[in-house]
Scaffold this motif. Structure first.
Motif, PDB file in Angstrom:
ATOM      1  N   PHE A 245      52.010  15.333 -23.439  1.00  0.00           N
ATOM      2  CA  PHE A 245      52.487  16.547 -22.790  1.00  0.00           C
ATOM      3  C   PHE A 245      53.349  17.350 -23.747  1.00  0.00           C
ATOM      4  CE2 PHE A 245      55.863  13.455 -22.178  1.00  0.00           C
ATOM      5  CZ  PHE A 245      57.017  14.183 -22.417  1.00  0.00           C
ATOM      6  N   SER A 246      53.583  18.598 -23.390  1.00  0.00           N
ATOM      7  CA  SER A 246      54.590  19.418 -24.062  1.00  0.00           C
ATOM      8  C   SER A 246      55.471  20.028 -22.979  1.00  0.00           C
ATOM      9  CB  SER A 246      53.931  20.525 -24.902  1.00  0.00           C
ATOM     10  OG  SER A 246      53.139  21.362 -24.074  1.00  0.00           O
ATOM     11  N   TYR A 247      56.721  20.256 -23.315  1.00  0.00           N
ATOM     12  CA  TYR A 247      57.668  20.818 -22.346  1.00  0.00           C
ATOM     13  C   TYR A 247      58.596  21.760 -23.072  1.00  0.00           C
ATOM     14  CZ  TYR A 247      61.482  21.253 -18.995  1.00  0.00           C
ATOM     15  OH  TYR A 247      62.432  21.759 -18.140  1.00  0.00           O
ATOM     16  N   GLU A 248      58.733  22.969 -22.545  1.00  0.00           N
ATOM     17  CA  GLU A 248      59.595  23.965 -23.180  1.00  0.00           C
ATOM     18  C   GLU A 248      60.604  24.472 -22.154  1.00  0.00           C
ATOM     19  OE1 GLU A 248      59.261  28.305 -25.477  1.00  0.00           O
ATOM     20  OE2 GLU A 248      57.474  27.293 -24.736  1.00  0.00           O
ATOM     21  N   THR A 249      61.832  24.603 -22.557  1.00  0.00           N
ATOM     22  CA  THR A 249      62.849  25.164 -21.681  1.00  0.00           C
ATOM     23  C   THR A 249      63.492  26.357 -22.376  1.00  0.00           C
ATOM     24  OG1 THR A 249      64.813  24.664 -20.348  1.00  0.00           O
ATOM     25  CG2 THR A 249      64.705  23.671 -22.533  1.00  0.00           C
ATOM     26  N   ARG A 250      63.976  27.289 -21.577  1.00  0.00           N
ATOM     27  CA  ARG A 250      64.579  28.499 -22.126  1.00  0.00           C
ATOM     28  C   ARG A 250      66.048  28.563 -21.722  1.00  0.00           C
ATOM     29  NH1 ARG A 250      60.272  31.176 -24.005  1.00  0.00           N
ATOM     30  NH2 ARG A 250      58.282  30.867 -22.946  1.00  0.00           N
TER      31      ARG A 250
ATOM     32  N   ALA B 208      52.944  22.551  -9.385  1.00  0.00           N
ATOM     33  CA  ALA B 208      53.419  22.039 -10.675  1.00  0.00           C
ATOM     34  C   ALA B 208      53.018  20.585 -10.872  1.00  0.00           C
ATOM     35  CB  ALA B 208      54.937  22.183 -10.762  1.00  0.00           C
ATOM     36  N   LEU B 209      52.876  19.831  -9.786  1.00  0.00           N
ATOM     37  CA  LEU B 209      52.530  18.414  -9.885  1.00  0.00           C
ATOM     38  C   LEU B 209      51.120  18.201 -10.428  1.00  0.00           C
ATOM     39  CD1 LEU B 209      54.190  17.180  -6.597  1.00  0.00           C
ATOM     40  CD2 LEU B 209      54.639  16.221  -8.868  1.00  0.00           C
ATOM     41  N   TYR B 210      50.220  19.146 -10.170  1.00  0.00           N
ATOM     42  CA  TYR B 210      48.856  18.969 -10.702  1.00  0.00           C
ATOM     43  C   TYR B 210      48.492  20.029 -11.742  1.00  0.00           C
ATOM     44  CZ  TYR B 210      47.603  22.117  -6.716  1.00  0.00           C
ATOM     45  OH  TYR B 210      47.518  23.129  -5.794  1.00  0.00           O
ATOM     46  N   ALA B 211      49.478  20.728 -12.260  1.00  0.00           N
ATOM     47  CA  ALA B 211      49.220  21.743 -13.281  1.00  0.00           C
ATOM     48  C   ALA B 211      48.735  21.098 -14.575  1.00  0.00           C
ATOM     49  CB  ALA B 211      50.495  22.542 -13.559  1.00  0.00           C
ATOM     50  N   PRO B 212      47.902  21.794 -15.349  1.00  0.00           N
ATOM     51  CA  PRO B 212      47.414  21.221 -16.613  1.00  0.00           C
ATOM     52  C   PRO B 212      48.528  21.013 -17.624  1.00  0.00           C
ATOM     53  CG  PRO B 212      46.810  23.543 -16.434  1.00  0.00           C
ATOM     54  CD  PRO B 212      47.352  23.144 -15.105  1.00  0.00           C
ATOM     55  N   ASP B 213      49.629  21.771 -17.495  1.00  0.00           N
ATOM     56  CA  ASP B 213      50.744  21.650 -18.437  1.00  0.00           C
ATOM     57  C   ASP B 213      51.966  20.998 -17.795  1.00  0.00           C
ATOM     58  OD1 ASP B 213      50.988  23.809 -16.749  1.00  0.00           O
ATOM     59  OD2 ASP B 213      51.456  25.274 -18.307  1.00  0.00           O
ATOM     60  N   THR B 214      51.722  20.139 -16.807  1.00  0.00           N
ATOM     61  CA  THR B 214      52.829  19.396 -16.211  1.00  0.00           C
ATOM     62  C   THR B 214      53.360  18.371 -17.210  1.00  0.00           C
ATOM     63  OG1 THR B 214      53.563  18.238 -14.207  1.00  0.00           O
ATOM     64  CG2 THR B 214      51.447  17.550 -15.149  1.00  0.00           C
ATOM     65  N   SER B 215      54.478  17.768 -16.893  1.00  0.00           N
ATOM     66  CA  SER B 215      55.093  16.775 -17.777  1.00  0.00           C
ATOM     67  C   SER B 215      55.914  15.827 -16.916  1.00  0.00           C
ATOM     68  CB  SER B 215      55.995  17.459 -18.806  1.00  0.00           C
ATOM     69  OG  SER B 215      57.129  18.022 -18.158  1.00  0.00           O
ATOM     70  N   PRO B 216      56.357  14.701 -17.476  1.00  0.00           N
ATOM     71  CA  PRO B 216      57.161  13.769 -16.671  1.00  0.00           C
ATOM     72  C   PRO B 216      58.413  14.422 -16.082  1.00  0.00           C
ATOM     73  CG  PRO B 216      56.400  12.679 -18.657  1.00  0.00           C
ATOM     74  CD  PRO B 216      56.015  14.115 -18.796  1.00  0.00           C
ATOM     75  N   LEU B 217      59.079  15.281 -16.846  1.00  0.00           N
ATOM     76  CA  LEU B 217      60.284  15.920 -16.333  1.00  0.00           C
ATOM     77  C   LEU B 217      59.950  16.870 -15.178  1.00  0.00           C
ATOM     78  CD1 LEU B 217      63.284  16.383 -16.414  1.00  0.00           C
ATOM     79  CD2 LEU B 217      62.950  18.074 -18.220  1.00  0.00           C
ATOM     80  N   VAL B 218      58.889  17.646 -15.331  1.00  0.00           N
ATOM     81  CA  VAL B 218      58.467  18.547 -14.259  1.00  0.00           C
ATOM     82  C   VAL B 218      58.100  17.753 -13.012  1.00  0.00           C
ATOM     83  CG1 VAL B 218      56.630  20.126 -13.531  1.00  0.00           C
ATOM     84  CG2 VAL B 218      57.745  20.450 -15.744  1.00  0.00           C
TER      85      VAL B 218
ATOM     86  N   THR C 135      55.288  25.619 -15.658  1.00  0.00           N
ATOM     87  CA  THR C 135      53.882  25.226 -15.566  1.00  0.00           C
ATOM     88  C   THR C 135      52.998  26.401 -15.146  1.00  0.00           C
ATOM     89  OG1 THR C 135      54.179  24.530 -13.260  1.00  0.00           O
ATOM     90  CG2 THR C 135      54.419  22.838 -14.961  1.00  0.00           C
ATOM     91  N   THR C 136      51.704  26.136 -15.149  1.00  0.00           N
ATOM     92  CA  THR C 136      50.699  27.119 -14.760  1.00  0.00           C
ATOM     93  C   THR C 136      50.262  26.849 -13.324  1.00  0.00           C
ATOM     94  OG1 THR C 136      49.901  27.172 -17.047  1.00  0.00           O
ATOM     95  CG2 THR C 136      48.455  28.089 -15.357  1.00  0.00           C
ATOM     96  N   MET C 137      50.304  27.870 -12.504  1.00  0.00           N
ATOM     97  CA  MET C 137      49.927  27.701 -11.102  1.00  0.00           C
ATOM     98  C   MET C 137      48.409  27.776 -10.914  1.00  0.00           C
ATOM     99  SD  MET C 137      52.820  27.262  -9.329  1.00  0.00           S
ATOM    100  CE  MET C 137      53.256  26.135 -10.680  1.00  0.00           C
ATOM    101  N   GLY C 138      47.924  27.192  -9.808  1.00  0.00           N
ATOM    102  CA  GLY C 138      46.488  27.102  -9.566  1.00  0.00           C
ATOM    103  C   GLY C 138      46.006  27.880  -8.359  1.00  0.00           C
ATOM    104  N   LEU C 139      45.057  27.279  -7.635  1.00  0.00           N
ATOM    105  CA  LEU C 139      44.344  27.960  -6.555  1.00  0.00           C
ATOM    106  C   LEU C 139      45.278  28.539  -5.502  1.00  0.00           C
ATOM    107  CD1 LEU C 139      41.734  28.657  -4.970  1.00  0.00           C
ATOM    108  CD2 LEU C 139      41.840  26.332  -4.009  1.00  0.00           C
ATOM    109  N   HIS C 140      46.266  27.773  -5.088  1.00  0.00           N
ATOM    110  CA  HIS C 140      47.143  28.252  -4.015  1.00  0.00           C
ATOM    111  C   HIS C 140      47.762  29.600  -4.368  1.00  0.00           C
ATOM    112  CE1 HIS C 140      50.289  28.465  -0.982  1.00  0.00           C
ATOM    113  NE2 HIS C 140      51.094  28.793  -1.973  1.00  0.00           N
ATOM    114  N   HIS C 141      48.356  29.707  -5.548  1.00  0.00           N
ATOM    115  CA  HIS C 141      49.032  30.949  -5.922  1.00  0.00           C
ATOM    116  C   HIS C 141      48.039  32.091  -6.118  1.00  0.00           C
ATOM    117  CE1 HIS C 141      52.563  28.423  -6.358  1.00  0.00           C
ATOM    118  NE2 HIS C 141      53.283  29.517  -6.506  1.00  0.00           N
TER     119      HIS C 141
END
Length: 360
Positions: free
Chosen positions: A7-12, A182-192, A237-243
């Motif tokens: 995974f990758s995780y970025e914070t701002r 966010a739980l099933y996003a392709p860019d999720t991570s353990p922290l997310v 993360t990247t949102m999916g179908l719902h959003h």
């Protein structure tokens, strides 16, 4: 944690202040911390009194107040706000209110590069994200740009006290939707994933408390804590179908934002659950339930929230148009998005019956 990690995780950088009275007591200090001296305060017509209190607290650092925010941020509304900001010689912006106000502040930041301070009065979570949205010709465009991420977020439970219980509930479930996807996003991570499960748990516990005792600052504060976590998940993360479904329903048919998210979420999760079993299990754990989509549907029902798109004014004839527009966009989702699949979710949400988890 099981399985291999990849995974990758970025914070701002963002400062978060959460305490009663913070809108007036903390916002001037946040402006000073960011070295801002001419701030335009933006809000919607309904939140103008609160925004004026924030503007008064800023004193000479307030360059003006603009109350033109509208739902889904129509592009002409954004154009006008940018004109006002430039005419005022603003060096920053303070957005006070719900998702519409925060969205307008982001539109100003996107066009001008001005730093943004967010003072949210609902639980939408938008204040924790670099995501912007604009509606033009009946279509809502969204994007990501670090320039729209608020540099400081001031959470004040007192600001949410006037929020009616029905809107508190739908605003909170809207926030839960960010954590779920966010739980099933392709860019999720353990922290997310940790944040998302706690976010669902916190918000799902706070909302019944808010409904039972709307004047409780403790309950309102816990809901803002949940909103902070939910929004952080959305921002990471990247949102999916719902959003995507909700953006189409809002941008094309002008359905109310939070209520639409509340109705659609159980059915979108039921559609995706078989392709994202770990995500569905995390939501179920957070809700202390066996079946996550049903638990979300029951939560909305217990709290008196709308549970069908028909209640929100959508017509059966609109379903095919919405499905085609949803499937016509490119985005990640645990299951491939087809017109038939989108239509099945929309039809179930239109009817509002107990959700049935789809099989792949």
């Amino acid at each position: 944690m099981t399985g291999s990690l990849d995974f990758s995780y970025e914070t701002r950088p963002v400062r978060v202040v959460l305490r009663p009275g913070a809108a007036v007591s903390a916002t001037p200090g946040e402006a000073e911390h960011l070295a801002l001296r001419r701030l335009l305060v933006v809000c919607g017509a309904r939140g103008a009194d609160t925004a004026r209190a924030v503007a008064d607290a800023l004193g000479p650092a307030c360059a003006g107040l603009h109350d033109g925010a509208r739902m889904h941020v129509p592009v002409e509304v954004a154009d006008r706000a940018v004109e006002v900001a430039r005419a005022a010689g603003a060096d920053g912006c303070v957005a006070v209110g719900g998702g519409s106000s925060i969205g307008l502040g982001k539109a100003i930041a996107l066009r001008t590069g001005l730093p943004l301070i967010a003072v949210p009065s609902t639980y939408s979570g938008s204040e924790m994200t670099p995501v912007w949205g604009l509606t033009e010709h009946g279509a809502k465009r969204t994007g990501r740009d670090p320039v729209v991420q608020p540099r400081s977020v001031v959470y004040d439970p007192e600001l949410t006290l006037p929020l009616p219980v029905p809107l508190s509930v739908t605003s909170g479930v809207n926030a839960i939707a960010h954590a779920v996807e966010a739980l099933y996003a392709p860019d999720t991570s353990p922290l997310v994933q940790l944040m998302a499960e706690e976010a669902v748990r916190a918000m799902a516990r706070a909302l019944p408390e808010v409904a039972a005792e709307p004047t409780s600052l403790q309950a309102r504060g816990r809901a803002l804590y949940g909103a902070w976590l939910c929004g952080s998940c959305l921002g990471a993360t990247t949102m999916g179908l719902h959003h995507k479904l909700c953006h189409v329903l809002g941008g094309t048919f002008d359905l109310p934002h939070a209520e639409t998210h509340t109705v659609v979420l159980p059915y979108a999760l039921a559609h995706n659950a078989s392709a994202a079993p770990q995500a569905a299990a995390a939501v179920a754990r957070a809700l202390d339930a066996e079946d996550a989509p049903t638990a979300l549907w029951e939560l909305a029902g217990r709290l008196g929230a709308p549970r069908s798109l028909a209640e929100l004014g959508l017509t059966e004839a609109d379903l095919a148009t919405a499905a085609a527009r949803t499937a016509g966009q490119a985005y990640a989702n645990p299951r491939p998005v087809t017109v038939d699949g989108a239509l099945a979710v929309l039809r179930a949400a239109y009817e509002g019956a107990r959700p049935v988890t789809a099989t792949r």
